[in-house]
Design an enzyme around this catalytic site. Sequence first.
Site, PDB file in Angstrom:
ATOM      1  N   ASN A  67       0.866  -1.175   0.000  1.00 27.49           N
ATOM      2  CA  ASN A  67       0.000   0.000   0.000  1.00 27.49           C
ATOM      3  C   ASN A  67       0.906   1.230   0.000  1.00 27.49           C
ATOM      4  O   ASN A  67       1.494   1.570   1.025  1.00 27.49           O
ATOM      5  CB  ASN A  67      -0.886  -0.040   1.259  1.00 27.49           C
ATOM      6  CG  ASN A  67      -1.703   1.233   1.428  1.00 27.49           C
ATOM      7  OD1 ASN A  67      -1.768   2.071   0.530  1.00 27.49           O
ATOM      8  ND2 ASN A  67      -2.322   1.376   2.594  1.00 27.49           N
ATOM      9  N   LYS A  75       0.181   4.249  -0.265  1.00 22.12           N
ATOM     10  CA  LYS A  75      -0.444   5.448   0.326  1.00 22.12           C
ATOM     11  C   LYS A  75      -0.177   6.659  -0.571  1.00 22.12           C
ATOM     12  O   LYS A  75      -0.070   6.502  -1.785  1.00 22.12           O
ATOM     13  CB  LYS A  75       0.040   5.656   1.764  1.00 22.12           C
ATOM     14  CG  LYS A  75      -0.133   4.389   2.602  1.00 22.12           C
ATOM     15  CD  LYS A  75      -0.015   4.606   4.065  1.00 22.12           C
ATOM     16  CE  LYS A  75      -0.210   3.275   4.783  1.00 22.12           C
ATOM     17  NZ  LYS A  75      -0.217   3.389   6.250  1.00 22.12           N
ATOM     18  N   HIS A 122      -9.605   1.170   4.827  1.00 23.77           N
ATOM     19  CA  HIS A 122      -8.326   1.366   5.523  1.00 23.77           C
ATOM     20  C   HIS A 122      -8.548   2.303   6.713  1.00 23.77           C
ATOM     21  O   HIS A 122      -9.352   3.231   6.630  1.00 23.77           O
ATOM     22  CB  HIS A 122      -7.290   1.956   4.558  1.00 23.77           C
ATOM     23  CG  HIS A 122      -5.910   1.956   5.163  1.00 23.77           C
ATOM     24  ND1 HIS A 122      -5.501   2.916   6.035  1.00 23.77           N
ATOM     25  CD2 HIS A 122      -4.882   1.081   5.045  1.00 23.77           C
ATOM     26  CE1 HIS A 122      -4.260   2.637   6.429  1.00 23.77           C
ATOM     27  NE2 HIS A 122      -3.868   1.533   5.836  1.00 23.77           N
ATOM     28  N   GLU A 175      -6.972   4.702   7.810  1.00 25.33           N
ATOM     29  CA  GLU A 175      -6.785   6.140   7.523  1.00 25.33           C
ATOM     30  C   GLU A 175      -8.037   6.731   6.882  1.00 25.33           C
ATOM     31  O   GLU A 175      -8.379   7.883   7.110  1.00 25.33           O
ATOM     32  CB  GLU A 175      -5.531   6.330   6.652  1.00 25.33           C
ATOM     33  CG  GLU A 175      -4.259   6.163   7.485  1.00 25.33           C
ATOM     34  CD  GLU A 175      -3.073   5.581   6.749  1.00 25.33           C
ATOM     35  OE1 GLU A 175      -3.038   5.641   5.510  1.00 25.33           O
ATOM     36  OE2 GLU A 175      -2.168   5.049   7.437  1.00 25.33           O
ATOM     37  N   GLU A 214      -5.527  -4.918  10.567  1.00 21.18           N
ATOM     38  CA  GLU A 214      -4.510  -3.895  10.791  1.00 21.18           C
ATOM     39  C   GLU A 214      -4.818  -3.145  12.085  1.00 21.18           C
ATOM     40  O   GLU A 214      -5.631  -2.216  12.089  1.00 21.18           O
ATOM     41  CB  GLU A 214      -4.491  -2.898   9.632  1.00 21.18           C
ATOM     42  CG  GLU A 214      -4.196  -3.520   8.287  1.00 21.18           C
ATOM     43  CD  GLU A 214      -3.606  -2.510   7.319  1.00 21.18           C
ATOM     44  OE1 GLU A 214      -2.502  -2.756   6.839  1.00 21.18           O
ATOM     45  OE2 GLU A 214      -4.237  -1.466   7.073  1.00 21.18           O
ATOM     46  N   GLY A 252       2.281   2.290  10.800  1.00 23.52           N
ATOM     47  CA  GLY A 252       3.233   3.387  10.655  1.00 23.52           C
ATOM     48  C   GLY A 252       3.936   3.772  11.951  1.00 23.52           C
ATOM     49  O   GLY A 252       4.580   4.813  12.046  1.00 23.52           O
ATOM     50  N   SER A 312       3.268  -2.113  10.444  1.00 16.08           N
ATOM     51  CA  SER A 312       4.708  -2.162  10.713  1.00 16.08           C
ATOM     52  C   SER A 312       5.344  -3.514  10.368  1.00 16.08           C
ATOM     53  O   SER A 312       6.256  -3.976  11.051  1.00 16.08           O
ATOM     54  CB  SER A 312       5.002  -1.787  12.174  1.00 16.08           C
ATOM     55  OG  SER A 312       4.612  -0.443  12.415  1.00 16.08           O
TER      56      SER A 312
HETATM   57  P1  PGA Z   1       2.712   0.292   7.689  1.00 15.93           P
HETATM   58  O1  PGA Z   1       1.240   0.495   7.067  1.00 15.93           O
HETATM   59  O2  PGA Z   1       3.251  -0.989   7.119  1.00 15.93           O
HETATM   60  O3  PGA Z   1       3.480   1.507   7.252  1.00 15.93           O
HETATM   61  O4  PGA Z   1       2.548   0.221   9.180  1.00 15.93           O
HETATM   62  C1  PGA Z   1       0.365  -0.588   6.838  1.00 15.93           C
HETATM   63  C2  PGA Z   1      -0.914  -0.098   6.221  1.00 15.93           C
HETATM   64  O5  PGA Z   1      -1.393   0.987   6.593  1.00 15.93           O
HETATM   65  O6  PGA Z   1      -1.492  -0.755   5.329  1.00 15.93           O
END
Ligand code: PGA
Length: 255
Positions: free
Chosen positions: A9, A11, A99, A101, A171, A177, A216
Amino acid sequence: MRRPIVAGNWKMHGSRAENARLIEEIAAGFPERPAAACIVCPPFVYLQEVGRLLRDAELDSQIELGAQDCCAEAQGAYTGEVSAAMLRDVGCTYVIVGHSERRTLYGEDDQLVARKFAAAQSKGLVPILCVGEQLSEREAGLTNQVVGRQLDAVLELCGADAFAGAVIAYEPVWAIGTGRNATPEQAQEVHAFIRGRIGARNARIAAETRILYGGSVKAGNAAELFAMPDVDGGLIGGASLKAEEFLAILGAARS
Ligand code: PGA
């Protein structure tokens, strides 16, 4: 037998030049027979070009294209939105929906996410449904309740049959992140809960549904996470922007 998936992803990262470099580096190290299916999810504006880069690198049969979101509506006066049909039209086979976010920064609720899931499927896209709890919810012992509610919204709108061929990504929001991944045991516990929730309605489909872990994931922790019985690969954010890390994570997946 569930073939694992490693999905990147991206982003809101990248540029035409950076994308070209990333795909070139991934192509240079791409394994001959990866154990996992591989997906990249660039921002909307780059989908078509990344598709072309994958074809040029002869990777289009190995790496599929996914989008990061789609509109719940089919078409019409929805300024700024992108429909599932448009994503199909530019070569996507997958789309991430729900997601965290999108849920937390853009106010998407469980019902809207369920409608996006349905819209994606109706146009032949495979939805990657993201679910996960906030840190405060985990600390309050509400993880299963929250994840269960997020899943139920889709089960109620679309039914358990809709999960045939669909993908779920667990997640935990506190792991995204942050550099703080769930332990393999924490991930397994929630993955088993998710499979059980679908299994209560349809055991066969639950056994086939791929449930990815996200939050992560990096080269250093992927193998132990992917080794858990109900963890069928990962949804990778930050580490998917570095070819070497992404390829190492792909290599950590076992069929
Ligand atoms: P990350 O994000 O691997 O940077 O923690 C995962 C995601 O949001 O899909």
